[in-house]
Design a protein around this motif. Structure first.
Motif, PDB file in Angstrom:
ATOM      1  N   MET C   1      10.030   1.902   9.351  1.00 32.06           N
ATOM      2  CA  MET C   1       8.644   1.797   8.886  1.00 32.06           C
ATOM      3  C   MET C   1       8.622   1.566   7.375  1.00 32.06           C
ATOM      4  O   MET C   1       9.297   2.239   6.613  1.00 32.06           O
ATOM      5  N   THR C   2       7.815   0.588   6.960  1.00 30.82           N
ATOM      6  CA  THR C   2       7.735   0.362   5.508  1.00 30.82           C
ATOM      7  C   THR C   2       6.726   1.319   4.903  1.00 30.82           C
ATOM      8  O   THR C   2       5.792   1.763   5.548  1.00 30.82           O
ATOM      9  N   ALA C   3       6.961   1.616   3.656  1.00 28.93           N
ATOM     10  CA  ALA C   3       6.093   2.578   2.974  1.00 28.93           C
ATOM     11  C   ALA C   3       4.759   1.943   2.645  1.00 28.93           C
ATOM     12  O   ALA C   3       4.625   0.719   2.559  1.00 28.93           O
ATOM     13  N   MET C   4       3.753   2.796   2.449  1.00 33.69           N
ATOM     14  CA  MET C   4       2.424   2.307   2.095  1.00 33.69           C
ATOM     15  C   MET C   4       2.406   1.844   0.637  1.00 33.69           C
ATOM     16  O   MET C   4       1.907   0.769   0.320  1.00 33.69           O
ATOM     17  N   LEU C   5       2.964   2.663  -0.228  1.00 33.98           N
ATOM     18  CA  LEU C   5       3.047   2.293  -1.637  1.00 33.98           C
ATOM     19  C   LEU C   5       4.510   2.283  -2.034  1.00 33.98           C
ATOM     20  O   LEU C   5       5.228   3.243  -1.788  1.00 33.98           O
ATOM     21  N   ASN C   6       4.929   1.167  -2.582  1.00 34.32           N
ATOM     22  CA  ASN C   6       6.320   1.018  -2.966  1.00 34.32           C
ATOM     23  C   ASN C   6       6.405   0.706  -4.449  1.00 34.32           C
ATOM     24  O   ASN C   6       5.909  -0.318  -4.895  1.00 34.32           O
ATOM     25  N   GLU C  61       3.959  -2.379  -4.880  1.00 35.60           N
ATOM     26  CA  GLU C  61       3.362  -3.005  -3.700  1.00 35.60           C
ATOM     27  C   GLU C  61       2.537  -1.984  -2.951  1.00 35.60           C
ATOM     28  O   GLU C  61       2.973  -0.865  -2.719  1.00 35.60           O
ATOM     29  N   PHE C  62       1.332  -2.397  -2.579  1.00 36.93           N
ATOM     30  CA  PHE C  62       0.470  -1.531  -1.797  1.00 36.93           C
ATOM     31  C   PHE C  62       0.170  -2.225  -0.480  1.00 36.93           C
ATOM     32  O   PHE C  62      -0.394  -3.323  -0.476  1.00 36.93           O
ATOM     33  N   GLU C  63       0.587  -1.628   0.624  1.00 36.91           N
ATOM     34  CA  GLU C  63       0.446  -2.218   1.958  1.00 36.91           C
ATOM     35  C   GLU C  63       0.914  -3.667   1.955  1.00 36.91           C
ATOM     36  O   GLU C  63       0.223  -4.561   2.455  1.00 36.91           O
ATOM     37  N   GLY C  64       2.048  -3.900   1.309  1.00 34.52           N
ATOM     38  CA  GLY C  64       2.626  -5.229   1.304  1.00 34.52           C
ATOM     39  C   GLY C  64       2.086  -6.170   0.248  1.00 34.52           C
ATOM     40  O   GLY C  64       2.643  -7.237   0.017  1.00 34.52           O
ATOM     41  N   LYS C  65       0.984  -5.787  -0.407  1.00 37.44           N
ATOM     42  CA  LYS C  65       0.426  -6.675  -1.437  1.00 37.44           C
ATOM     43  C   LYS C  65       0.914  -6.237  -2.813  1.00 37.44           C
ATOM     44  O   LYS C  65       0.827  -5.062  -3.160  1.00 37.44           O
ATOM     45  N   PRO C  66       1.415  -7.176  -3.612  1.00 36.31           N
ATOM     46  CA  PRO C  66       1.829  -6.806  -4.968  1.00 36.31           C
ATOM     47  C   PRO C  66       0.604  -6.507  -5.841  1.00 36.31           C
ATOM     48  O   PRO C  66      -0.407  -7.204  -5.751  1.00 36.31           O
ATOM     49  N   LEU C  67       0.716  -5.466  -6.648  1.00 37.70           N
ATOM     50  CA  LEU C  67      -0.412  -5.104  -7.512  1.00 37.70           C
ATOM     51  C   LEU C  67      -0.294  -5.709  -8.903  1.00 37.70           C
ATOM     52  O   LEU C  67      -1.237  -5.686  -9.681  1.00 37.70           O
ATOM     53  N   THR C  68       0.872  -6.254  -9.210  1.00 38.06           N
ATOM     54  CA  THR C  68       1.099  -6.788 -10.545  1.00 38.06           C
ATOM     55  C   THR C  68       0.076  -7.871 -10.864  1.00 38.06           C
ATOM     56  O   THR C  68      -0.193  -8.738 -10.025  1.00 38.06           O
TER      57      THR C  68
END
Lengths: 337, 292, 237
Positions: C1-6, C61-68
């Motif tokens: 399982m991938t993490a929610m916030l990475n 990354e939040f739910e797979g989306k980069p926040l940068t």
């Protein structure tokens, strides 16, 4: 790790200018001074006159810088103090026959008292409210000077003509050149005194008030005294500039000292860099020469050209000439390494 | 006594001009936390746009909304182009920016429309209002419009989502971003609204003071003074401040000997400063509590 | 399982001063994680970096989306609520307006009213005071309001910066109880920064300890709480 080193060489925080950041290095100061001394020997009288005005407005901008950059108080009413200084000199010279050089300390003292008194009610105001109060003073001043009551002394709307002084001791130089060196000597004296003032105990008190008034008073700084004192000193220096201005222009009239002058001086301070005393001369150059340049570029749109140039200046260097000086200093330091 | 009543009435009539301008001043102060010195010039420019539209044959009631839309868009454009880049610059640099804008707008208007004064029409007529010689139907209409505007603004800020977001962005930008408000655009919106309100003020004022590039100089000073008197955080205070300044100015001119037209402004300003010394946040303003 | 916030190799700077030196951690969906450390360790900076309120490098990354590169408000709109240090209360507005502001970026306006009612159930004291100016609330009440305001976003992830700061111990306990409840019942993932390590470790299921901008320990909250060395050297109790 180089992080700590970088912190030291990096520019200081913007709004709160530390004491050392308020002046120029010794080498740079001497070069500047040499240019100011030697320059006029090769220039035409009209340009020398303009350089005299450069110094005079530089003094007025410096005065505002002491008030705003030093103690954090804001003024849009410097033209009023300038007018009082100018009229004091003019009246003393023309009605009482006092020597021009002696009128200047009187102008300075009277303006100091005036500024100190004005600082009292202004104590309760800050920021925008203080701006409005000083602005009101600037608006009122020309009207007061026109009043019939004072007309015998001030010459009313007509104003007063002031005689231009001759060089003393039989010196053979033009009146303009003499006045220039006279002004330069006074400006230099005031500049050095101002730098020392800001480095003194009082200067530290000013800056403490500027950075945090409540904390300053908690540390035992008499906030009311030092705030009014800053107003007084600023007004006094402006008064001397006004007196010199009257002598240089050879004329005083109410409409020479409108709000426009106060706004110009404010623009000069921003361009020079708020709180950076050497910048005053750069700011002064901006407010003297840029309107001329604008006029030159387009007569009908000179106001717009001036506005555009002012915008360009603040876009490129939002912190004024000080920013340029800091960048230059870092460059020099890098080259030395 | 009749003289007194009449002078108060006349003061209210002039006060309406100041109130209108003060409203625009407060509007932009709320959005950007600065007094915009160029506000009056922007209003003057808007008024010229409406005048030009009418010269081209557009009827008044079309020219009016078109001008508002142009002014709104113009205000936003000025913010995006000139003041957004200065957002991180020191406050005083921003003030210098306002001065520059002032010079540009004034000069451009002078070039396009020259400095001769122009008649400007009023939709309300100029006959005496309710039989009083001192207050014309135009001035009565002006007071009405100002009050309607005030109420509209009140509803906008109290009861709409975007009004709430604008208030939040002005009060605490960082917290506002943390609830997902785009504070940068809220500022632009504030500029647009202030510009549009300024246009309304200009259009209402122009029939009284006549249209020319310098028409707003004096009015803006009174508008600032009124806004400061009423408390810069309160639109209602600004309107009340406007009427008070108008009335006081008239009474001082009538009852204090030796006050010509020229000393009216300094005297009015002196009074305002006296009020501020006693009540530093203005009559209706919220005192600002500073933290150490 | 991938993490929610990475979070990978996060470095943050204040001017020229580097405050974070390559932080990496991950939050699982539904977890309640605490970030512990002494004063100046970089806890607040970490939260601020996630919301792009401080200059930083590294990948988040939040739910797979980069926040940068996203602005703070856009990050919030993805469903990350941030209760800042000092609470960020809109003091001149009413309690109810503060709650409305929490939901201002949501588009389902109909549910907002119901959500406000739900907040009043969680925090009854806010209901009593809903027309009061928020500035008149006590510290504890303002903290409740700040949490409630954050929940009005219907966040997927909630970041809390020292919620116990300046509050009486009893109120802290109450607040933490509510946080646990929100985590379990509303399935909100929570990352809480704390100096009150003991209490935070009781509440959390995961914990990270940071020191001068680096993660020095991570693991189950229970293990860390019982580890003598950790307690003595990092948590100081």
């Amino acid at each position: 790790m180089s992080a700590a080193e970088e912190v030291i060489t990096k520019a200081p925080a913007v709004e709160a200018v530390p004491k050392r950041g308020m002046t120029l290095g010794l080498g740079a100061s001497l070069v500047m001074l040499a240019a100011l001394i030697i320059g006029p020997l090769f220039l035409k009288n009209f340009i020398i006159f303009q350089m005299t005005m450069l110094l005079i407005y530089g003094l007025a901008v410096l005065a505002l810088n002491i008030l705003t950059g030093g103690s954090g108080q804001f003024s849009l009413g410097q033209s009023a103090f300038y007018a009082v200084g100018a009229y004091t000199s003019a009246i003393l010279m023309e009605h009482a026959g006092v020597n021009y050089a002696l009128t200047l300390p009187v102008a300075g003292l009277i303006c100091f008292g005036f500024g100190f008194a004005f600082g009292q009610p202004a104590l309760r105001l800050s920021g925008i409210y203080l701006a409005l109060a000083t602005f009101a003073l600037a608006v009122a001043m020309p009207q007061l000077l026109k009043l019939g009551f004072f007309e015998h002394w001030t010459g009313g709307v007509q104003g007063l003509v002031v005689t231009k002084p001759d060089p003393p001791f039989g010196l053979t130089m033009s009146q303009d050149m003499w006045l220039y060196y006279f002004t330069l000597a006074i400006s230099l004296g005031i500049y050095i005194a101002s730098v020392n003032l800001l480095r003194s105990r009082s200067g530290r008190a000013f800056m403490a008030i500027r950075d945090n008034e409540i904390a300053a008073s908690a540390m035992g700084v008499d906030v009311a005294l030092y705030k009014t004192l800053a107003f007084g000193v600023s007004a006094g220096v402006t008064g001397v500039a006004g007196g010199l201005g009257a002598i240089a222009v050879q004329f005083v009239a109410p409409d020479s000292y409108t709000v426009t002058l106060a706004i110009s001086l404010f623009v000069g301070m921003v361009i020079g860099g708020v709180g950076w005393l050497p910048g005053s001369i750069v700011g002064s150059a901006f407010i003297i020469f840029v309107p001329n340049i604008a006029e030159h570029i387009s007569k009908g749109l000179s106001g717009a050209v001036f506005g555009v140039l002012l915008f360009l200046a603040i876009f490129l260097v939002p912190h004024g000439a000080r920013q340029v000086a800091i960048v230059a200093e870092q460059l020099v330091r890098k080259l030395k390494k | 006594m009749e003289l007194f009543t009449n002078q108060v009435l006349a003061g209210i009539a002039t006060g309406a001009i100041y109130a209108c301008m003060a409203l625009a001043v407060v509007m932009i102060y709320q959005a950007i936390d600065h007094l915009n010195f160029a506000q009056g010039e922007m209003a003057m420019f808007s008024t010229f746009i409406s005048w030009q539209l009418m010269q081209w044959g557009v009827p008044y009631w079309w020219a009016f909304p078109i001008t508002l839309i142009i002014s709104f868009a113009g205000g936003i454009a000025i913010e995006r182009l000139l003041f957004k880049p200065l957002a991180k610059a020191p406050v005083l640099t921003n003030v210098a920016g306002f001065i520059a804008l002032f010079a540009i707008v004034n000069s451009v208007a002078g070039l396009i429309w020259d400095f001769t004064i122009k008649q400007y029409p009023t939709p309300f007529g100029t006959s005496p209002f309710l039989g009083s010689q001192l207050i014309s139907t135009h001035q009565a209409g002006m007071i009405g419009v100002t009050l309607v505007l005030l109420i509209a603004l009140y509803f906008f800020f109290q009861f709409t989502r975007i009004g709430l977001a604008m208030r939040a962005a002005a009060a605490l930008p960082e917290s506002a971003r943390l609830v997902g408000i785009n504070t940068s655009w809220m500022i632009a919106l504030g500029w647009g609204m202030a510009s549009a309100i300024g246009a309304i003020a200009g259009i209402l004022i122009a029939p009284v003071v006549f249209l020319e590039p310098n028409m707003m100089g004096g009015v803006l000073v009174y508008g600032f003074a009124a806004a400061v008197l009423g408390g810069l955080s309160s639109p209602l205070g600004a309107v009340i401040g406007g009427f008070l300044v108008g009335v006081f100015e008239n009474l001082a001119g009538t009852y204090i000997p030796g006050i010509g037209n020229e000393l009216k402004l300094p005297i009015a300003l002196a009074l305002i400063i006296t009020v501020l010394v006693v009540k530093p946040a203005g009559l209706l303003g919220r005192p600002i509590v500073k933290r150490v | 399982m991938t993490a929610m916030l990475n979070v990978k190799d996060l470095r943050a700077y204040y001017g020229q001063v580097q405050a974070l030196h390559g932080l990496s951690f991950a939050l699982d969906e539904g977890s309640l994680t605490t970030l512990l450390g002494a004063n100046g360790a970089g806890k607040t900076t970490t939260l601020r970096a996630i919301c792009n309120m401080v200059r930083s490098t590294g990948a988040i990354e939040f739910e797979g989306k980069p926040l940068t590169g996203r602005s703070t408000e856009n990050i919030v709109r993805l469903g990350i609520a941030h209760v800042p240090q000092g609470r960020g209360t809109f003091t001149t507005m009413t309690v109810e307006e503060n709650l409305q502001l929490g939901a201002i970026s949501r588009n389902d306006r109909k549910n907002v009213v119901a959500d406000i009612e739900r907040m009043y159930e969680h925090f009854p004291v806010l209901k009593e005071r809903h027309t009061q100016q928020a500035g008149t609330l006590s510290g504890g009440e303002q903290q409740m309001l700040a949490v409630a305001r954050a929940l009005m976003l219907r966040p997927r992830l909630m970041l809390l910066d020292e919620p116990s700061f300046g509050l009486a111990p009893l109120i802290v306990r109450e607040l933490f109880k509510i946080l646990g409840k929100i985590n379990r019942e509303d399935k909100v993932t929570i990352l809480v920064v704390e100096q009150n390590a003991q209490l935070a470790l009781e509440l959390a299921d995961q914990a990270y300890v940071i020191e001068t901008g680096r993660i020095v320990m991570s693991g189950d909250a229970k293990d860390i709480a019982t580890n003598e060395d950790v307690r003595k050297s990092y948590l100081g109790y």
